[in-house]
Design an enzyme around this catalytic site. Sequence first.
Site, PDB file in Angstrom:
ATOM      1  N   SER A  54      61.101  48.248   9.396  1.00 53.09           N
ATOM      2  CA  SER A  54      60.415  47.394  10.369  1.00 53.09           C
ATOM      3  C   SER A  54      60.559  45.920  10.035  1.00 53.09           C
ATOM      4  O   SER A  54      60.329  45.499   8.896  1.00 53.09           O
ATOM      5  CB  SER A  54      58.932  47.784  10.360  1.00 53.09           C
ATOM      6  N   GLY A  55      60.875  45.126  11.055  1.00 50.35           N
ATOM      7  CA  GLY A  55      60.945  43.679  10.850  1.00 50.35           C
ATOM      8  C   GLY A  55      59.593  43.109  10.489  1.00 50.35           C
ATOM      9  O   GLY A  55      59.479  42.230   9.618  1.00 50.35           O
ATOM     10  N   LEU A  56      58.562  43.625  11.149  1.00 49.37           N
ATOM     11  CA  LEU A  56      57.213  43.158  10.841  1.00 49.37           C
ATOM     12  C   LEU A  56      56.865  43.446   9.380  1.00 49.37           C
ATOM     13  O   LEU A  56      56.385  42.574   8.645  1.00 49.37           O
ATOM     14  CB  LEU A  56      56.202  43.853  11.771  1.00 49.37           C
ATOM     15  N   ASP A  66      56.624  37.372  11.211  1.00 46.37           N
ATOM     16  CA  ASP A  66      57.657  38.165  11.880  1.00 46.37           C
ATOM     17  C   ASP A  66      58.350  37.295  12.926  1.00 46.37           C
ATOM     18  O   ASP A  66      58.368  37.607  14.111  1.00 46.37           O
ATOM     19  CB  ASP A  66      56.977  39.391  12.517  1.00 46.37           C
ATOM     20  N   ASP A  93      65.230  47.700  12.147  1.00 44.76           N
ATOM     21  CA  ASP A  93      64.728  46.870  13.244  1.00 44.76           C
ATOM     22  C   ASP A  93      65.426  45.523  13.084  1.00 44.76           C
ATOM     23  O   ASP A  93      64.996  44.681  12.301  1.00 44.76           O
ATOM     24  CB  ASP A  93      63.206  46.757  13.090  1.00 44.76           C
ATOM     25  N   ASP A  95      65.732  42.988  14.967  1.00 44.00           N
ATOM     26  CA  ASP A  95      65.241  41.901  15.828  1.00 44.00           C
ATOM     27  C   ASP A  95      66.233  41.663  16.976  1.00 44.00           C
ATOM     28  O   ASP A  95      66.572  42.584  17.688  1.00 44.00           O
ATOM     29  CB  ASP A  95      64.987  40.632  15.007  1.00 44.00           C
ATOM     30  N   GLU A 122      66.623  43.954  20.013  1.00 43.81           N
ATOM     31  CA  GLU A 122      65.730  43.791  21.165  1.00 43.81           C
ATOM     32  C   GLU A 122      66.202  42.646  22.045  1.00 43.81           C
ATOM     33  O   GLU A 122      66.786  41.673  21.542  1.00 43.81           O
ATOM     34  CB  GLU A 122      64.290  43.583  20.686  1.00 43.81           C
ATOM     35  N   LYS A 128      62.801  35.395  17.257  1.00 43.19           N
ATOM     36  CA  LYS A 128      61.834  36.183  18.037  1.00 43.19           C
ATOM     37  C   LYS A 128      60.425  36.043  17.459  1.00 43.19           C
ATOM     38  O   LYS A 128      60.213  35.490  16.367  1.00 43.19           O
ATOM     39  CB  LYS A 128      62.255  37.659  18.100  1.00 43.19           C
ATOM     40  N   ASN A 130      56.820  38.586  17.075  1.00 42.75           N
ATOM     41  CA  ASN A 130      56.387  39.968  17.200  1.00 42.75           C
ATOM     42  C   ASN A 130      55.838  40.229  18.602  1.00 42.75           C
ATOM     43  O   ASN A 130      55.146  39.400  19.179  1.00 42.75           O
ATOM     44  CB  ASN A 130      55.315  40.276  16.150  1.00 42.75           C
ATOM     45  N   SER A 131      56.139  41.413  19.120  1.00 42.76           N
ATOM     46  CA  SER A 131      55.802  41.738  20.505  1.00 42.76           C
ATOM     47  C   SER A 131      54.305  41.721  20.780  1.00 42.76           C
ATOM     48  O   SER A 131      53.891  41.584  21.932  1.00 42.76           O
ATOM     49  CB  SER A 131      56.348  43.128  20.843  1.00 42.76           C
ATOM     50  N   ARG A 167      66.663  47.852  22.524  1.00 38.78           N
ATOM     51  CA  ARG A 167      65.204  47.828  22.728  1.00 38.78           C
ATOM     52  C   ARG A 167      64.872  46.945  23.928  1.00 38.78           C
ATOM     53  O   ARG A 167      65.302  45.777  23.987  1.00 38.78           O
ATOM     54  CB  ARG A 167      64.539  47.312  21.465  1.00 38.78           C
ATOM     55  N   HIS A 198      59.357  49.672  24.720  1.00 35.69           N
ATOM     56  CA  HIS A 198      58.166  49.242  23.992  1.00 35.69           C
ATOM     57  C   HIS A 198      57.049  48.886  24.972  1.00 35.69           C
ATOM     58  O   HIS A 198      57.310  48.338  26.053  1.00 35.69           O
ATOM     59  CB  HIS A 198      58.499  48.031  23.124  1.00 35.69           C
TER      60      HIS A 198
HETATM   61  C1  SPV Z   1      58.445  46.234  13.983  1.00 33.44           C
HETATM   62  O1  SPV Z   1      58.008  47.212  13.381  1.00 33.44           O
HETATM   63  O2  SPV Z   1      58.742  45.205  13.408  1.00 33.44           O
HETATM   64  C2  SPV Z   1      58.615  46.297  15.409  1.00 33.44           C
HETATM   65  C3  SPV Z   1      57.726  47.102  16.202  1.00 33.44           C
HETATM   66  O3  SPV Z   1      59.438  45.598  15.919  1.00 33.44           O
HETATM   67  S1  SPV Z   1      56.505  46.072  16.760  1.00 33.44           S
HETATM   68  O4  SPV Z   1      55.871  45.446  15.649  1.00 33.44           O
HETATM   69  O5  SPV Z   1      55.618  46.912  17.516  1.00 33.44           O
HETATM   70  O6  SPV Z   1      57.101  45.062  17.627  1.00 33.44           O
HETATM   71 MG    MG Z   2      60.129  44.149  14.770  1.00 32.05          MG
END
Ligand code: SPV
Ligand code: MG
Length: 551
Positions: A54-56, A66, A93, A95, A122, A128, A130-131, A167, A198
């Site tokens: 995961s990027g986060l 993130d 992930d 990004d 994505e 980016k 975080n969503s 994504r 997502h």
């Molecule tokens: C991540 O895990 O970094 C994701 C999923 O991209 S989210 O955090 O839901 O965007």
């Molecule tokens: Mg991410």
Amino acid sequence: MNDLTLAKSASGSRRTTQLRALLASRELEFLLEAHNGISARIVEEAGFKGIWASGLALSAQFGVRDNNEASWTQVVDMLEFMTDVTRVPILLDGDTGYGNFNNMRRLVRKLEQRAVAGVCIEDKQFPKTNSFIDGERQSLADIDEFCGKIKAGKDSQHDDDFCIVARIEALIAGWGLDEALRRAEAYADAGADAVLIHSKLPRPEQILAFAQRWQNRLPVIIVPTKYYNTPTAVYRKAGISVAIWANHMIRAAVAGMQEAAAAIRRTETPVDVEDRIASIGEVFRLQGADELQLAEKRYAGTRAAVSAVVLAASRGSELATLTDERPKVMIPVAGKPLLGRLTDEFKRQRINEIVVVAGYKPDAIDVPGIRILTNPDYDRTGELASLECARSRFSDDMVVVYGDLLFRSYILRDLLEVEAEIVVVVDSAEGARVSGMPDYAYCSAPDDRSILDQPVYLTRITQSRDPAVGNPAGRWIGMMRVRGAGRQWLEDALDDLRSRADHDDLGLPDLLNHLVDRGRRIAVHYIHGHWLDVNALGDLERASIFTSGGG
Ligand code: SPV
Ligand code: MG
């Protein structure tokens, strides 16, 4: 499992192939987030068939946001730690692909080199966010530009099974289902291997509506972070391929660390948290420490751990009032107790497991780094009974020694080089000064240094010269090494001798003689002086000269 660099799974298939199979599976599959080597290992051990890098979580473990604050090469370096310690596929992930089509090409090549099985990109702008942070304010990528990135990635991969997941952030950015589907079509046409749809709603209706209209033209991946309490049966029914638990390891780590830090700070001790946190041993296990120990034996010529059993039960009443308050082994020689000198010698040879069988005044034994066992019947039993007391601590390679010995370091060092099941150290020096009861050793051959490597075996030990047996080849100094099958020989002999009427009087020479009688070959390691034992007052002066380098 400890070949930490294998790219293939135990089943032999490549990780890319495994990831492709997960995407294609008719079952609902799961990936769990990991963000470094140890978390990746934990996720794999828990039974997950794949890992979401995961990027986060990767950003969070670096302590940054993130928002592409960590560089992509820092991310890829961490992925290498993760693939090194696991075999299941890792989906990164990625990004937005960290730039344009050209960055995407390089990213895919680097990921393949580090055994990462696939990347998800994505359709947002670099850098980016975080969503779940102001999702509506984030601008989406131009569809054509994003399709170019997918194509560039697909054209760059060498392994046909490397997966590129597209994504779709249309729902996050508030564009609605039609835009999400339009994008999914375009990304599928560009060559994506799966789509990730997502949603940040607390219920799954958006992704279910998507799945229903998409009809699995490509496998569908979801990230149920916000709608986490939806029963997984709902996803199965909707034909979802993969659900990603995207951040739960970093959140578990954060909560665990916060709790432990607060408790240790509050109580000024780790006592309260000790049982709730992983043991050091568990950390070593996850690091694969065992494998390194095995490798050391194999490649570094490191000998297996040797332990020591020291027989120190007797008072030493010949030493008069010196032993009123302490056993003989605690009498100081040039300021240090005999037992302290002995343990120093062991430590010098990296023998750290030292078991001392005490008897007389065990509480007076004060030497660091030893384990004390007690022979409660020390005053009416011999050394054999003391040795029995240490039986639960026997190891497959141990030195058994009397506690009152002083010797030059090389004697123990050389003994550790001898390859035999049981080997006794015999001093062949003529006319060595003798106090107490010498253990005369009769051997298959005398000490002849002109014949190198001639194997010599013990034939008998007696406490007085026995002309009937011939001339003794020397004196046993009270030191022996037992290893491998020798341990079983020793234990069998102890069992045999237990039934003897005179068992309580028996000493180590009786044990050795019994082994010889049983046909066991007891190897002899000859030395020439350079040791003494302390039996009488006169020995103490010699001992102090010896320890200062004389003797
Ligand atoms: C991540 O895990 O970094 C994701 C999923 O991209 S989210 O955090 O839901 O965007
Ligand atoms: Mg991410």
